[in-house]
Design a protein around this motif. Structure first.
Motif: not given
Length: 310
Positions: A83-98
């Motif tokens: 899994a990935a945990v995202v907290v105020a990263y500041g960059m939109i994650l594209p579908q392949p990353i999701l």
């Protein structure tokens, strides 16, 4: 057994969650954060708070400019994360990353979704006069904070609370919440609930043009505006000092008794009339100076009753 995670975050708000996940024993394969930026008098490149924390933990740090390229996506997949945990990263994650982590990407968001989706939920919650805020763990999708919600914690917003205090409280609360969410995910017991369609609001990024104080508003609205922008960018007004207008950031205030024309100083303690009621300034900052109490400021710069704030 512990999960293999990729952590993605940038500001101080994200650091407690990174530290808590590491302390719990999860295998954090990599930390993604934004690139170093020049700051300070020497304009030296400064790494993000998350990068500095990751270095202390001995975790590899990556700062890609984009996640949209095939190379960046291949590198992300190479971590083979659960899994990935995202907290105020500041960059939109594209579908392949999701889609890359086996169990998905999970965001810690600083609001009670669907209220205050977007960039500045803490500021907007205070400025809107909300009675409470909170943090939510959400499984991310391609929309803007539209994913299914897993867990939430709430906190009361008092009139005395600045956005800095709300930020710090939610950072601590969110770290514990994400640890519990990942523990449930590890046991295959994390339950997801769709966000309701009613009650959606958007927390637009704070524009510096919003920072000027409008004393024609009711006193409580003025107070919430001030506290929702304290200390940055800082709500401000202009006060005539030695015959010239001087910009002052108002960092803290309290509801006060009294009335007068909006913007009128109505006593010797820097109480200022609003459209309905009044506020008493308790902490302020002059340009180029350190924050100080209103008492200390008035000791060196008396402001007479009847002065109008611009």
């Amino acid at each position: 057994m512990p999960l293999r995670l990729v952590f993605m975050g940038t500001p101080e708000f994200a650091v407690p969650t990174l530290l808590a996940l590491s302390a719990y024993g999860h295998d954090i394969a990599a930390v993604y954060t934004r690139e170093p930026k020049p700051a300070g008098r020497g304009m030296k490149l400064q790494e993000t708070p998350v990068a500095l924390a990751a270095h202390r933990l001995g975790i590899p740090v990556l700062t890609p400019k984009t996640l949209k390229t095939e190379d960046a996506q291949a590198e992300f997949r190479s971590h083979e994360a659960d899994a990935a945990v995202v907290v105020a990263y500041g960059m939109i994650l594209p579908q392949p990353i999701l889609d890359a982590p086996r169990l998905g990407c999970f965001n810690l968001h600083g609001s009670l979704l669907p209220r205050w989706r977007g960039a500045a939920p803490l500021n907007r919650a205070i400025m809107a006069g909300d009675a409470e805020s909170g943090v939510m763990v959400m499984k991310m999708d391609i929309g803007l904070d539209t994913g299914d919600v897993a867990m939430a914690e709430r906190i009361a917003i008092t009139d005395a609370m600045t956005v800095t205090e709300l930020h710090d409280a939610l950072a601590r609360l969110g770290a514990d919440l994400m640890v519990r969410a990942m523990a449930a995910l590890e046991r295959d017991q994390l339950q997801l609930t769709r966000q309701p369609e009613d009650g959606v609001t958007y927390a637009a990024k704070i524009d510096k043009a919003e920072a000027k104080i409008d004393f024609a508003q009711p006193a409580r609205a003025v107070l919430r505006h001030i506290h929702g922008l304290s200390p940055f960018p800082g709500a401000w007004c202009e006060l005539p000092i030695d015959g010239a207008p001087v910009r002052l950031k108002v960092l803290r205030c309290a509801i006060a008794d009294g009335h007068g024309e909006p913007g009128e100083v109505i006593d010797d303690d820097l109480t200022i009339a609003c459209g309905d009621g009044a506020i008493r300034v308790t902490q302020l900052q002059r340009a180029g100076k350190q924050p100080m109490t209103a008492e200390d400021f008035l000791r060196g710069t008396p402001i007479a009753k009847g002065v109008r704030v611009g």
